[in-house]
Design an enzyme around this catalytic site. Structure first.
Site, PDB file in Angstrom:
ATOM      1  N   GLU A   1      -6.804  66.407   4.133  1.00  0.00           N
ATOM      2  CA  GLU A   1      -5.582  66.797   3.396  1.00  0.00           C
ATOM      3  C   GLU A   1      -5.941  67.503   2.100  1.00  0.00           C
ATOM      4  O   GLU A   1      -5.302  68.475   1.702  1.00  0.00           O
ATOM      5  CB  GLU A   1      -4.729  65.555   3.153  1.00  0.00           C
ATOM      6  CG  GLU A   1      -4.143  64.991   4.442  1.00  0.00           C
ATOM      7  CD  GLU A   1      -3.455  63.668   4.236  1.00  0.00           C
ATOM      8  OE1 GLU A   1      -4.099  62.743   3.680  1.00  0.00           O
ATOM      9  OE2 GLU A   1      -2.299  63.520   4.628  1.00  0.00           O
TER      10      GLU A   1
ATOM     11  N   ALA B   1      -8.904  58.668   1.958  1.00  0.00           N
ATOM     12  CA  ALA B   1      -8.521  57.742   0.888  1.00  0.00           C
ATOM     13  C   ALA B   1      -9.417  56.516   0.980  1.00  0.00           C
ATOM     14  O   ALA B   1      -9.906  56.169   2.051  1.00  0.00           O
ATOM     15  CB  ALA B   1      -7.064  57.337   1.050  1.00  0.00           C
TER      16      ALA B   1
ATOM     17  N   GLU C   1      -5.569  58.329  10.421  1.00  0.00           N
ATOM     18  CA  GLU C   1      -4.732  57.291   9.823  1.00  0.00           C
ATOM     19  C   GLU C   1      -4.043  56.414  10.864  1.00  0.00           C
ATOM     20  O   GLU C   1      -3.879  55.219  10.679  1.00  0.00           O
ATOM     21  CB  GLU C   1      -3.681  57.915   8.910  1.00  0.00           C
ATOM     22  CG  GLU C   1      -4.231  58.499   7.618  1.00  0.00           C
ATOM     23  CD  GLU C   1      -4.771  59.906   7.765  1.00  0.00           C
ATOM     24  OE1 GLU C   1      -5.019  60.344   8.904  1.00  0.00           O
ATOM     25  OE2 GLU C   1      -4.984  60.553   6.727  1.00  0.00           O
TER      26      GLU C   1
ATOM     27  N   GLY D   1      -7.373  61.713   4.128  1.00  0.00           N
ATOM     28  CA  GLY D   1      -7.128  62.361   2.844  1.00  0.00           C
ATOM     29  C   GLY D   1      -8.158  63.423   2.535  1.00  0.00           C
ATOM     30  O   GLY D   1      -7.885  64.368   1.792  1.00  0.00           O
TER      31      GLY D   1
END
Ligand code: T1G
Length: 697
Positions: free
Chosen positions: A106, A62, A126, A103
């Protein structure tokens, strides 16, 4: 510009993420991916989709810069993008190279298949930002790799190379050579074999006693990371993956993620992440400034600092010569270096062979002529201007043209040192912190005449030496020591006012500092500060100083090295023991000064110490000695043991609110017998407080 390039290779659509530098999954890129998948889905000519990344990463996750802004959660948010991939009616193959993190990983786990190039860094980091994976990572990874491996990856945040996942369900293939061609061929194969649309959510977690294992892991995480909530919360999210439904687990993970992203610890860790990267940028030195090659180095002085500095070069594989005036000092210095390496080897952190390899890179010498060809020479001799002058005049005579002449001075004027040479443009300050082979901080001091390529070279060198390089202008104490000076003055004033050394140390260590001022001073040597203070009494007669530390030094109580300082030490031991003799010394000093002792609260102790840093930091900022507030924070996080979960003194002040900081300082000015003038807020601090702003924007 569309950040997800769409192309086709026959009946295969290829969507390439293209958002330099690391394909951060910002709103524009998320939108581009969804549009690309929908376009392929509705094109009858397309049989399958390959998702890949341009540049140096598949995706670094992200876009952290969007956090705590509306864009972070704006649709399509990451969950929507991943759901679009997972529910696509045509097989989606993620093709991973270099980096798939957070992300980014993911995203790949939402695809039906995954192929990777060998050597790719795979991680869910994270937790290092004080959060948890928030787009299915804690729910899908344990379905693709063994539970222990998933827990270790998520709670540590550390990367694992792609080839280490052989035998797990994470990658369907490791593709040697042309990744895209391999991924397209694999896509065609799964279509031809009719392998359908396998979804990770449909897989089960395989473990004999998952609940018990996770409880053990949770207890461990809570103990190890006591000041950070995220590691234990990672395990709470993973535990939800054992629940009745995948979507319920996903919802639980999301709730925990949204809770963590609001925590002060996460704000502090994200601040440090960007602060470390910002520190290497010098506004008037373009990123493409040519640098001078550093293939060899030299260090003048084989004492504690010189030896530690030399080790940094050897650790980076750069041959380094160590110059001393006397054989005895040289032998002692080399013996200390060897002992340091052998102690690391004893702890199993390097092999005996590594020790010899490092030692082979370090060459002792007594002759200046022997270091003449070094690309950089770092002076690390006694902190006295006359000694520095003799060294730099000699270096100016012998060093080859273009060599960088660096001084490790911790307080002296780099411009004066540069003026001892005929090449001030090649002179720079490289202030290492003791122990130099351990501490990450490197203050890079820019002289008035330091050339831009010397600055760029030294900043680049700091990365090679695995240091956090932070630029400082020239002033007494540069950034870190100039601020710590005010911190120590407040500590001494509070002794005079009624506190004890152990109360002050305990209070600030409870706040999170690695070591309080008096334990730190006993470790560094109280005579070091005494020497500097005596110079300052002459140079700055206007400055009010608490003199209580001088009384201690006059008794020869220099700290651990003399067995007694602010504390006493048993022979060969480092444990700081309260000493009644010190209490007597303090009481006598108060009596002599006519000060009636009072009780100080821990809260006052902590905030007089920390706000002293903040006020001096604000002055350093407005004088332009530091380029940015986050630089000051990086200095305190990497060089002075400031608690990382608070982000540094300037961020801590922002979190308290500068309006409140200024008011608290007014209380200190009214209440303390110390230097009330010091507590006048720096103009920059007063201005930002009045405007309701912070140092860090
Ligand atoms: N977002 C925004 N910018 C980033 C970024 C990111 N995720 N990662 C790197 N950058 C910037 C960085 O600031 C620098 O900018 C430039 O890219 C090069 O970085 C839902 C919510 C990927 C291994 O924690 O570990 O996904 O200073 O110098 O050495 O669960 O960057 O040049 O302007 O470090 O080659 C999780 C963090 C996010 C990965 C590349 N992801 N990044 O290392 O380059 S949270 C991370 C890294 C998340 C989801 C959650 C490294 C790297 P500038 P760099 P590098």
């Amino acid at each position: 510009m569309n950040q997800a390039q769409y192309a086709t290779q026959g009946d295969i659509a290829v969507i390439t993420m293209d958002n330099p530098p690391v394909n951060g999954l910002g709103h524009a890129l998320r939108t581009g991916i969804v549009e690309g998948v929908r376009r392929a889905q509705y094109d009858p000519a397309i049989k399958a989709i390959v998702l890949t990344g341009a540049g140096k990463a598949f995706s670094g996750g992200a876009d952290i810069r969007e956090f705590n802004t509306p864009k972070a959660l704006a649709e399509p948010n990451l969950l929507t993008v991943i759901r679009t991939l997972e529910q696509c009616a045509k097989p989606v193959v993620a093709a991973i190279h270099s980096v798939a993190m957070g992300g980014g990983l993911e995203l790949a786990m939402g695809c039906h298949f995954r192929v990777a190039a060998p050597g790719a860094q795979i991680a869910l980091p994270e937790v290092k930002l004080g959060i948890i994976p928030g787009a299915g990572g804690t729910q899908r990874l344990p379905r693709l790799v063994p539970l222990e491996m998933a827990v270790n990856m998520i709670v540590s945040g550390n990367p694992v190379k792609s080839e280490k996942f052989k035998g797990t369900r994470l990658f369907d293939e490791i593709v040697e050579g042309d990744l895209l061609a391999g991924a397209v061929a694999f896509a065609r194969k799964v279509v031809a074999e009719g392998r359908g649309l396998p979804k990770v959510r449909d897989l089960a977690i395989e473990h004999d006693d998952a609940e018990a294992f996770l409880q053990f892991a949770r207890n461990t995480a809570k103990t190890v990371a006591k000041n950070f909530p995220a590691p234990a919360r990672c395990i709470d999210a993973i535990a939800a993956a054992l629940g009745p439904s995948f979507d319920a687990g996903l919802a639980r993970e999301r709730a925990i993620f949204l809770e963590m992203v609001q925590t002060p610890e996460s704000r502090a860790l994200r601040h440090a992440f960007f602060g470390e990267r910002a520190a290497s940028k010098i506004p008037d030195v373009p990123e493409d400034t040519p640098t001078r090659p550093i293939a060899s180095a030299a260090v003048v002085g084989a004492g504690t600092m010189g030896g530690g500095i030399a080790m940094n070069f050897a650790n980076a594989g750069i041959p380094v010569k160590v110059l001393e005036a006397k054989q005895e000092a040289l032998d002692k210095g080399l013996a200390t270096i060897r002992a340091n390496y052998e102690s690391t080897a004893k702890k199993g952190r390097m092999s005996a062979e590594d020790v010899e390899k490092r030692m082979a890179l370090i060459t002792p010498t007594l002759r200046y002529e022997d270091i003449a060809q070094a690309d950089i020479v770092i002076e690390a001799v006694f902190e006295d201007m006359a000694v520095k002058e003799s060294v730099f005049r000699r270096l100016d005579q012998v060093m080859k043209p273009g060599a960088i002449l660096a001084t490790n001075t911790s307080t002296l004027d780099v411009n004066r040192i540069a003026a001892f040479t005929g090449r001030p443009q090649d002179v720079i300050g490289t202030h290492f912190f003791s122990p130099a082979n351990v501490m990450k901080l490197l203050e890079i001091v820019r002289g008035e005449k330091t050339a831009k390529d010397v600055l760029a070279t030294t900043m680049q060198l700091s990365k090679k030496l695995r240091k956090t390089g932070v630029l400082s202008g020239v002033c007494d104490g540069f950034i870190g020591n100039r601020m710590i000076e005010q911190y120590l003055r407040q500590a001494l004033y509070m002794l005079e006012e009624g506190a004890t050394p152990q109360q002050i140390d305990r209070a600030i260590e409870k706040f999170g500092f690695a070591m309080g001022p008096f334990r730190m001073s006993d470790l560094a040597g109280n005579d070091v500060g005494w020497y500097i203070r005596k110079r300052r009494y002459v140079e700055h007669p206007d400055l009010k100083y608490p003199r209580i530390a001088d009384r201690l030094c006059e008794q020869g109580r220099f700290g651990q090295k003399t067995g007694a300082g602010w504390y006493r030490y048993l022979p060969g031991k480092r444990e700081a023991l309260p000493d009644p003799a010190v209490d007597e010394l303090i009481a006598a000093y108060r009596k002599e000064s006519g000060v009636a002792p009072r009780k100080l609260s821990d809260d006052e102790i902590v905030h007089r110490l920390v706000f002293a840093l903040v006020n001096e930091g604000a002055r350093i900022l407005e004088e332009g000695i530091a380029l940015r507030a986050s630089d000051i924070d990086m200095i305190y996080l990497t060089g002075y043991g400031f608690p990382p979960w608070r982000g540094g003194p300037m961020l801590y002040a922002d979190m308290v609110g500068l309006y409140n900081v200024v008011n608290r300082m007014a209380d200190f000015a009214a209440g303390s017998h110390g230097d009330a003038a010091f507590w006048q807020p720096a103009p920059l601090l007063a201005k930002l407080a009045a405007e309701g702003k912070g140092f860090n924007g």
